[in-house]
Design an enzyme around this catalytic site. Sequence first.
Site, PDB file in Angstrom:
ATOM      1  N   SER A  67      35.972  55.815  89.699  1.00  0.00           N
ATOM      2  CA  SER A  67      35.806  56.093  91.126  1.00  0.00           C
ATOM      3  C   SER A  67      36.724  55.232  91.986  1.00  0.00           C
ATOM      4  O   SER A  67      36.895  55.502  93.169  1.00  0.00           O
ATOM      5  CB  SER A  67      34.347  55.861  91.535  1.00  0.00           C
ATOM      6  OG  SER A  67      33.939  54.572  91.165  1.00  0.00           O
ATOM      7  N   CYS A  84      25.886  47.226  80.076  1.00  0.00           N
ATOM      8  CA  CYS A  84      26.064  45.796  80.347  1.00  0.00           C
ATOM      9  C   CYS A  84      24.939  45.299  81.255  1.00  0.00           C
ATOM     10  O   CYS A  84      25.073  44.290  81.934  1.00  0.00           O
ATOM     11  CB  CYS A  84      27.434  45.511  80.956  1.00  0.00           C
ATOM     12  SG  CYS A  84      27.724  46.359  82.499  1.00  0.00           S
TER      13      CYS A  84
HETATM   14  N1  SAH Z   1      35.940  50.020  80.218  1.00  0.00           N
HETATM   15  C1  SAH Z   1      36.640  49.326  81.273  1.00  0.00           C
HETATM   16  C2  SAH Z   1      35.691  48.597  82.201  1.00  0.00           C
HETATM   17  C3  SAH Z   1      34.734  49.496  82.959  1.00  0.00           C
HETATM   18  S1  SAH Z   1      33.938  48.702  84.284  1.00  0.00           S
HETATM   19  C4  SAH Z   1      37.679  48.404  80.623  1.00  0.00           C
HETATM   20  O1  SAH Z   1      37.749  48.342  79.389  1.00  0.00           O
HETATM   21  O2  SAH Z   1      38.419  47.757  81.356  1.00  0.00           O
HETATM   22  C5  SAH Z   1      33.125  49.981  85.092  1.00  0.00           C
HETATM   23  C6  SAH Z   1      34.003  50.869  85.968  1.00  0.00           C
HETATM   24  O3  SAH Z   1      33.196  51.926  86.470  1.00  0.00           O
HETATM   25  C7  SAH Z   1      34.611  50.218  87.195  1.00  0.00           C
HETATM   26  O4  SAH Z   1      36.007  50.366  87.125  1.00  0.00           O
HETATM   27  C8  SAH Z   1      34.062  51.020  88.395  1.00  0.00           C
HETATM   28  O5  SAH Z   1      35.059  51.261  89.399  1.00  0.00           O
HETATM   29  C9  SAH Z   1      33.671  52.301  87.760  1.00  0.00           C
HETATM   30  N2  SAH Z   1      32.589  53.068  88.375  1.00  0.00           N
HETATM   31  C10 SAH Z   1      31.404  52.617  88.845  1.00  0.00           C
HETATM   32  N3  SAH Z   1      30.617  53.653  89.203  1.00  0.00           N
HETATM   33  C11 SAH Z   1      31.316  54.781  88.954  1.00  0.00           C
HETATM   34  C12 SAH Z   1      31.034  56.182  89.075  1.00  0.00           C
HETATM   35  N4  SAH Z   1      29.868  56.606  89.527  1.00  0.00           N
HETATM   36  N5  SAH Z   1      31.992  57.055  88.710  1.00  0.00           N
HETATM   37  C13 SAH Z   1      33.184  56.622  88.244  1.00  0.00           C
HETATM   38  N6  SAH Z   1      33.487  55.318  88.065  1.00  0.00           N
HETATM   39  C14 SAH Z   1      32.570  54.415  88.431  1.00  0.00           C
END
Ligand code: SAH
Length: 398
Positions: free
Chosen positions: A252, A342
Amino acid sequence: MAHGRAAALTLGPGRDKSLRQRHPWIWSGAVARVDGSPAAGDTVVVRAHDGAFLAWAAYSPASQLRARVWTFDDEPVDEAFFARRIGASVRRRAALLDAEHTACRLVHGESDGLPGVVADRYGDLVVVQLTAAGAERWRDPLVDLLVGATGATAVVERSDADVRALEGLAPRTGVLRGAVDGPVAIVEDGLAYRVDALAGQKTGFYLDQRDNRRRVRDLARGRDVLNAFCYTGGYTLAAHAGGAASSVSIDSSAEAIGLARSNLAANPSIRAADASWRTADVFTELRKLRDHARRFGLIVLDPPKFAPTAAHAARAARAYKDINLLALKLLEPGGLLATFSCSGGVSAELFRKIVAGAAVDANVDAAVIAPLAASADHPVSLAFPEGEYLKGLLVERR
Ligand code: SAH
């Protein structure tokens, strides 16, 4: 050590049990008496009801988590103490850093004997995050000691985690040493990434997923990959480095997707002609993919923390179930799902139940191939089970 002038916490009868098991947290309800008038962050001696010495701890009057133990030994808590703790913590990671890996967590709070202190290394930059009154009190020496132990040329502070409010601490971010303008370059598993330590999420990069990204890399060959909640593209790059046929990555955050795209472009060794990026809500996007009858051979679901504490567990469980159900339906037979939580408020056992429920409702036969956890630089002290915040499952659709 002389305890005479130190402020003291005396615990209620029978409330010394967890400390004797070396658990570092003292809840307000366990404290029967406070002698002296300790300020936030002061070091206090902790005694059992009968007066027996238990620990030296950092006092936090604003928090229900009233004190966090620095040491169970009767020793001075001074700069030399922190030098030993920081030095040991940094040395434990020595084997994790090399030419192919220039980033890792150096200090992981309670599990490294430094409650409320997190420090991450990104090349020559160290990022610190302080989340407790005691850690805040020792901020300047901690930063100096981290520089001394690592030779870092720059330090950024990212003390902007929500939990600081519980300690009565305002958020604080900034450059503490050296100069940082824009993202810094790191190498993970031989792949180049740029990390925005000042404005990115957490301290800039999800180091806790390092080992799991390697695992996905090893499993990705020939598969069509869906990386949901992709942030700056970690799993996407890993999958393509492992020979993925295609990828769809969703987040997002437009900033995160921007950095993800440039991270992929910065690795010419990765052949990823068929990589697509979507700035979108995962809950909505998974439904769209389902409605278009898309199928994937490997899906990564790494959502943000839906349940910071157990109080949010029920609502979080519905959200986890929703995305896992959709993901399981999007998997082709033989496809793999690497799914994570997490959330401190969701136990490994509950998470497994949620995924099992999702499989039932999706009407698919699936099996756990392996449990997944945070990387080796995020240890979980056996005395501190709360440290196990990241849990995951590698699931195969039959
Ligand atoms: N797997 C990634 C880390 C993910 S952290 C890595 O290895 O680096 C979680 C992510 O989810 C964040 O980037 C945040 O912007 C996104 N996020 C949070 N809620 C969301 C939603 N409803 N839809 C899409 N992305 C979302």
